[in-house]
Design a protein around this motif. Structure first.
Motif, PDB file in Angstrom:
ATOM      1  N   GLN A 180      43.275  39.159  47.013  1.00 45.97           N
ATOM      2  CA  GLN A 180      42.418  40.337  46.933  1.00 45.97           C
ATOM      3  C   GLN A 180      43.155  41.509  46.302  1.00 45.97           C
ATOM      4  O   GLN A 180      42.570  42.307  45.548  1.00 45.97           O
ATOM      5  CB  GLN A 180      41.908  40.710  48.324  1.00 45.97           C
TER       6      GLN A 180
ATOM      7  N   HIS B  65      23.819  37.595  39.517  1.00 45.77           N
ATOM      8  CA  HIS B  65      24.944  38.490  39.215  1.00 45.77           C
ATOM      9  C   HIS B  65      24.568  39.392  38.043  1.00 45.77           C
ATOM     10  O   HIS B  65      24.897  39.093  36.884  1.00 45.77           O
ATOM     11  CB  HIS B  65      26.208  37.688  38.876  1.00 45.77           C
TER      12      HIS B  65
ATOM     13  N   GLU C 259      35.780  40.569  41.563  1.00 45.87           N
ATOM     14  CA  GLU C 259      35.202  39.427  42.266  1.00 45.87           C
ATOM     15  C   GLU C 259      35.515  38.132  41.539  1.00 45.87           C
ATOM     16  O   GLU C 259      35.396  38.036  40.318  1.00 45.87           O
ATOM     17  CB  GLU C 259      33.682  39.578  42.382  1.00 45.87           C
TER      18      GLU C 259
ATOM     19  N   SER D 192      34.586  34.147  42.732  1.00 49.50           N
ATOM     20  CA  SER D 192      34.108  33.247  43.766  1.00 49.50           C
ATOM     21  C   SER D 192      33.368  32.098  43.103  1.00 49.50           C
ATOM     22  O   SER D 192      33.132  32.102  41.883  1.00 49.50           O
ATOM     23  CB  SER D 192      33.173  33.987  44.729  1.00 49.50           C
TER      24      SER D 192
ATOM     25  N   SER E  46      30.154  33.559  41.548  1.00 53.71           N
ATOM     26  CA  SER E  46      30.318  34.244  40.265  1.00 53.71           C
ATOM     27  C   SER E  46      30.657  33.253  39.162  1.00 53.71           C
ATOM     28  O   SER E  46      30.231  33.410  38.014  1.00 53.71           O
ATOM     29  CB  SER E  46      31.406  35.315  40.371  1.00 53.71           C
TER      30      SER E  46
END
Length: 315
Positions: free
Chosen positions: A94, A193, A200, A202, A205
């Protein structure tokens, strides 16, 4: 060149070098999003790696290269998913994504200030930064461009475009698939999206990016096929021929769009940066292109080439 017994390599390389120069000038002095620089660099890859590729292999290489950047997207999404299983790894991941997002936010903020309210010198300095960033990303988006080049090469070298009337079933299939599958995929991607955040990464995405990338290719083939099929009907053909001069002056019109738009929107011009409402933007695009179609008709009624096309050939 091959028909006359020459290799054509020298001429092709000179044309690419001239395009590289035009692209560099355009990117630094007009608009940093200029694509000609990337086209010229990838043109050398075409010359070195795909000049003698058999026609039957061109679409296979084209599709494979076009989709190859998605491998990195899914690898990153996989790492992000696995990192969530370990709190420490998740925290580090992150942090890395946040740093990337901050870097892009800083770049965008610099663009807003330089292009929205800065002087021409400040805009040139920002364009130099943007161009360096874009070239750094070429390793990621370059394969997709190269893939489209190879698909274009197949359409020419296979004779499909030259004798389109003999390949109408192919174009009908491409039109059906392009809009029947490509459009729903694009709408789904935009719905899930609406924007692609740099903070981001993931599986969701990655799926949205994959859908958009595939839809881009399918819809491009759908548009191409729709135009080819429309040209088979005399009524549509007579209307579409009005666009031909604009296509014959594609380089001139592309650069002129950048020049006009930066003078309209940038701070050293009329200053409409981030001030034109979204609904008016398509109208601006259509109006500008309509003027270019008329201007291209006028120019090519008097000259053989567009001005930048002539300059490119002269160089």
């Amino acid at each position: 060149a091959n028909a006359s017994g020459a290799s054509g390599t020298g001429l092709y390389a000179r044309r690419l070098l001239a395009l590289l120069g035009i692209g560099l000038v355009g990117a630094l002095l007009i608009w940093s999003g200029d694509i000609l620089l990337s086209y010229a660099l990838l043109g050398f890859v075409l010359l070195l790696c795909f000049r003698r590729t058999p026609v039957s292999r061109l679409p296979k290489w084209g599709v494979a290269l076009y989709l190859s950047p998605l491998l990195l997207t899914w690898v990153m999404a996989g790492f992000a998913t696995l990192a969530q299983l370990d709190p420490q790894a998740s925290t580090e991941f992150q942090k890395a994504m946040a740093a990337q997002a901050q870097q892009m936010a800083t770049l965008i903020d610099g663009e807003r200030q330089a292009f929205g309210a800065g002087s021409y010198a400040q805009a040139v300095a920002q364009r130099a930064t943007d161009t360096g960033t874009m070239l750094g990303f070429l390793v990621f988006f370059g394969p997709s461009l190269l893939g489209v080049f190879l698909l274009g090469a197949w359409f020419i070298r296979s004779g499909v475009i030259r004798d389109s009337g003999a390949h109408l079933p192919l174009f009908r299939r491409l039109r059906t698939i392009g809009f029947g599958i490509g459009l729903p995929l694009m709408l789904w991607s935009a719905w899930t999206h609406p924007t692609m955040s740099f903070s981001e990464m993931s599986l969701g995405s990655a799926a949205a990016q994959t859908a958009a990338q595939v839809a881009n290719l399918l819809m491009m083939l759908g548009y191409l096929s729709a135009i080819v099929l429309a040209m088979q009907r005399p009524a549509w053909a007579s209307r579409l021929r009005w666009l031909a001069p604009a296509g014959r002056m594609a380089l001139t019109n592309y650069l002129l769009q950048s020049l006009v738009s930066t003078l309209v929107f940038y701070g050293y011009g009329l200053g409409y940066f981030e001030r034109l409402p979204r609904a008016w933007q398509p109208l601006f695009v259509i109006a500008l292109f309509a003027l270019q179609v008329v201007a291209s008709q006028w120019w090519l009624a008097r000259y053989r080439f567009g001005p930048m096309e002539w300059l490119w050939r002269w160089m």
